[in-house]
Design a protein around this motif. Sequence first.
Motif, short mmCIF file in Angstrom:
data_model
loop_
_atom_site.label_atom_id
_atom_site.label_comp_id
_atom_site.label_asym_id
_atom_site.label_seq_id
_atom_site.Cartn_x
_atom_site.Cartn_y
_atom_site.Cartn_z
N PHE A 50 23.01 -5.30 24.49
CA PHE A 50 24.12 -4.51 23.94
C PHE A 50 23.62 -3.18 23.38
O PHE A 50 24.24 -2.14 23.60
CB PHE A 50 24.84 -5.33 22.86
N LYS A 51 22.51 -3.19 22.67
CA LYS A 51 21.94 -1.96 22.12
C LYS A 51 21.55 -1.00 23.24
O LYS A 51 21.84 0.20 23.18
CB LYS A 51 20.72 -2.27 21.26
N ILE A 52 20.90 -1.51 24.26
CA ILE A 52 20.46 -0.66 25.38
C ILE A 52 21.68 -0.12 26.12
O ILE A 52 21.73 1.08 26.44
CB ILE A 52 19.52 -1.45 26.33
N ALA A 53 22.66 -0.96 26.38
CA ALA A 53 23.87 -0.50 27.07
C ALA A 53 24.59 0.56 26.24
O ALA A 53 25.10 1.55 26.78
CB ALA A 53 24.80 -1.68 27.35
N SER A 54 24.61 0.38 24.94
CA SER A 54 25.25 1.36 24.05
C SER A 54 24.53 2.70 24.12
O SER A 54 25.16 3.76 24.23
CB SER A 54 25.25 0.83 22.62
#
Length: 159
Positions: free
Chosen positions: A130-134
């Motif tokens: 989720f952090k990387i996608a964000s």
Amino acid sequence: QRVLATTGGNLVVAVGFALMLAALYSLREPNRVATGALWGLAGFAVFCLAPTLGLPAELPGTAAADLGQRQTWWIGTAAATAVGLGLIVFAQHWLLKVLGVLLLALPHVIGAPQPSVHESLAPEALATQFKIASWLTNAAFWIALGLLSAWLFRRSRQA
């Protein structure tokens, strides 16, 4: 209904950020459309990268510190990053450039408010994804916004 509301909210925020970029272009006009990508990267650094170094994107069900404290830290971090980058890029005197570097570091030296206990309902691998996608979607958004806004700004100036 939720997707429509989220899309509408994102569009309003994008227009607001585009207007901020256009206002900055009136201070320092982009000489090429590609310069807009640099402005976009600066926007990404100010509004996404620097704040998420201390307060990463969180999935629902994740423990978090007090909302008011997090908002205050986020706003201070974004402001310090914006002023710091501005000083590094546009200041003439080396002392102002050093002040810019110090401003970039200051919020992270102070530290973001953290919850007393770190816990999440989601698995750590999902939180990392989720952090990387964000980060990736925000980077793509800001680069596209910078390029598009610089193109439109230059086009309106030529007309």
